[in-house]
Design an enzyme around this catalytic site. Structure first.
Site, PDB file in Angstrom:
ATOM      1  N   SER A 154       0.973  -1.118  -0.053  1.00  0.00           N
ATOM      2  CA  SER A 154       0.275   0.027   0.016  1.00  0.00           C
ATOM      3  C   SER A 154       1.098   1.246  -0.029  1.00  0.00           C
ATOM      4  CB  SER A 154      -0.973   0.245   1.136  1.00  0.00           C
ATOM      5  OG  SER A 154      -1.584   1.332   1.406  1.00  0.00           O
ATOM      6  N   TYR A 171      -2.477   5.059  -3.772  1.00  0.00           N
ATOM      7  CA  TYR A 171      -3.430   6.006  -3.501  1.00  0.00           C
ATOM      8  C   TYR A 171      -2.872   7.455  -4.152  1.00  0.00           C
ATOM      9  CZ  TYR A 171      -5.823   3.522  -0.027  1.00  0.00           C
ATOM     10  OH  TYR A 171      -6.699   2.565   1.094  1.00  0.00           O
ATOM     11  N   THR A 217      -6.193   2.385  -6.656  1.00  0.00           N
ATOM     12  CA  THR A 217      -7.476   2.142  -5.891  1.00  0.00           C
ATOM     13  C   THR A 217      -8.532   3.150  -6.169  1.00  0.00           C
ATOM     14  OG1 THR A 217      -6.372   0.883  -4.104  1.00  0.00           O
ATOM     15  CG2 THR A 217      -8.529   1.931  -3.714  1.00  0.00           C
ATOM     16  N   LYS A 240      -8.069  -1.457  -8.987  1.00  0.00           N
ATOM     17  CA  LYS A 240      -8.589  -2.111  -7.901  1.00  0.00           C
ATOM     18  C   LYS A 240      -9.779  -1.257  -7.247  1.00  0.00           C
ATOM     19  CE  LYS A 240      -7.245  -3.338  -3.358  1.00  0.00           C
ATOM     20  NZ  LYS A 240      -8.173  -2.645  -2.230  1.00  0.00           N
ATOM     21  N   HIS A 289     -12.894  -3.065  -1.081  1.00  0.00           N
ATOM     22  CA  HIS A 289     -12.010  -2.567   0.050  1.00  0.00           C
ATOM     23  C   HIS A 289     -12.133  -3.482   1.293  1.00  0.00           C
ATOM     24  CE1 HIS A 289      -9.064   0.738  -0.148  1.00  0.00           C
ATOM     25  NE2 HIS A 289      -9.285   0.566   1.161  1.00  0.00           N
TER      26      HIS A 289
END
Length: 421
Positions: free
Chosen positions: A169, A192, A218, A294, A318
């Site tokens: 992440s 992100y 994402t 995603k 998520h």
């Protein structure tokens, strides 16, 4: 030995095994002996082997005592501060979508086949030219350092030992360089994007320079969320949260190494609120490797993704914490798979806990699955050995159910392997 003698002996042994004076381990052993000469013999002998090591109390004291991944969660809860556990456990609103991710696996039955030689099976899968030993990968999880001091580094070492891929992440607690070093091989990078394009570019360039073969954007966190379980658990946390968490984006990411040496003064949010398909087109223009989206849950979005040059999709809500839609990922999978029609790989996360869950997803067209909470339970409970055991248990269960459906390789897991009820 005649049938009547066998019956008498079994009844005698069953009487002894039920005695409160007999140790539990001895009772289990006698139950196995009692089954000799009956149709229960094989099953009972397996049960005796699975009984060790003996536990004291309700919680496992070592990874070896775990019978399934669920055994790690109560240990993790015991080890973690209430707010940290709450963050891990929380869905949104009443957690009904989180629950649906699990419940909907029960709507898919496995069709067992017989008289097929399944002594040797192959669980490898090739994605983007890389051969994975297993279709089970670790999903990106934020702030893993909140669950164990070694964070993603321990998870990466577990992946190296067990032969699994992982996705890091953006707001992980370990840099991508260190994760790749610990795994000994490249990992995927979940992006992100923030609302500052300059920051996005720097994150992508750093990940690709480190060797990440795929950038995973994402797209399911733009609408905000109401994490009630987190808020409820936080009420019982007596620590002063502001000692670590202070307002402002710069403070929020100050302990996230992927933002080191990046000017975040213009960033107002992490999730790129306001993103559209034009953003995906722009990102496609700078990503040199593979671009993955995603958070796709519908055939409409899957079809649009194809027109934007996306290389793969991850069906995801998520982990039940994006929106309270009541739409499980396993329920959404068939329409997404149908929309891409084999043109690109489709991965999936959300609620995967059993090897049977993995088989069901592959039977419905998934290329691979990603596991989040279970590996963090193992990490919080026992560090790297806990993650290794989580992967061991899920892989073992997956191989077992593969044999039961008569599949010796992943391509033999098809829609005929399951029945939707």
């Amino acid at each position: 030995m005649d049938e009547q003698t066998s019956i008498h002996r079994r009844k005698l042994l069953e009487f002894f095994s039920a005695s409160p004076l007999l140790a539990p381990s001895a009772a289990r052993a006698l139950a196995g002996i009692a089954a000799f000469g009956t149709t229960e013999a094989v099953a009972q002998s397996y049960d005796v082997l699975r009984a060790a090591p003996v536990m004291n109390g309700d919680l496992i004291a070592s990874p070896a005592q775990a019978l399934n991944v669920f055994d790690f969660e109560p240990v993790a809860k015991k080890e973690l501060p209430p707010a940290h556990y709450g963050y891990l456990a929380s869905g949104v609103d009443a957690d009904k979508t989180l629950k649906a991710n699990r419940d909907d696996f029960d709507k898919i039955h496995v069709r067992a086949r017989r008289l097929i030689d399944v002594r040797k099976i192959d669980t490898t899968v090739k994605i983007f030219g890389e051969t994975w030993a297993s279709p089970i990968a670790l999903a990106p999880v934020s702030s893993v350092g909140a669950f164990h001091p070694e964070a993603e580094a321990a998870a990466a070492r577990a992946c190296k030992v067990k032969g699994h891929q992982m996705i890091l992440s953006t707001v992980g607690s370990t840099s991508i360089e260190d994760v790749i070093k610990e795994r000994g091989a490249p990992v995927w990078y979940m992006l992100y994007p923030t609302d500052d394009w300059a920051v996005t570019e720097k994150l992508v360039k750093r990940a690709e320079a480190a060797g990440a073969p795929a950038i995973v954007l994402t797209v399911d966190r733009q609408g905000g969320r109401n994490t009630e379980t987190l808020f409820r658990e936080r009420r019982s946390d007596t620590r002063t949260c502001t000692d670590c968490h202070t307002p402002g984006f710069k403070n929020e990411v100050s302990r996230k190494p992927m933002f080191d040496d990046i000017d975040v003064s213009k960033v107002t949010n992490l999730y790129g609120t306001g993103m559209t398909w034009d953003y995906v087109k722009r990102l496609r223009g700078i990503v040199k490797g593979k671009l993955v989206l995603k958070g796709i849950m519908t055939q409409e979005d899957a079809k649009i993704a194809l027109t934007h040059g996306v290389d793969a999709l991850i069906v995801s809500n998520h982990g039940g914490r994006a929106e309270e839609s009541l739409q499980s990922t396993i329920g959404a999978l068939p329409e997404v798979v149908g929309a891409v029609n084999g043109k690109i790989p489709v991965l999936i996360d959300g609620g995967f806990r059993r090897g049977t869950d993995v088989l069901k997803a592959l039977a419905l067209g998934a290329t691979a699955v990603c596991v989040g909470r279970p590996y963090v339970w193992g990490l919080a409970a026992f560090g790297q050995p806990g993650v290794e055991m989580v992967l061991t248990l899920m892989q073992r269960e997956f191989e077992t159910i593969m044999r039961q459906v008569g599949a010796t390789k992943l391509s033999e897991i098809t829609s005929k392997s399951v029945r939707i009820v």
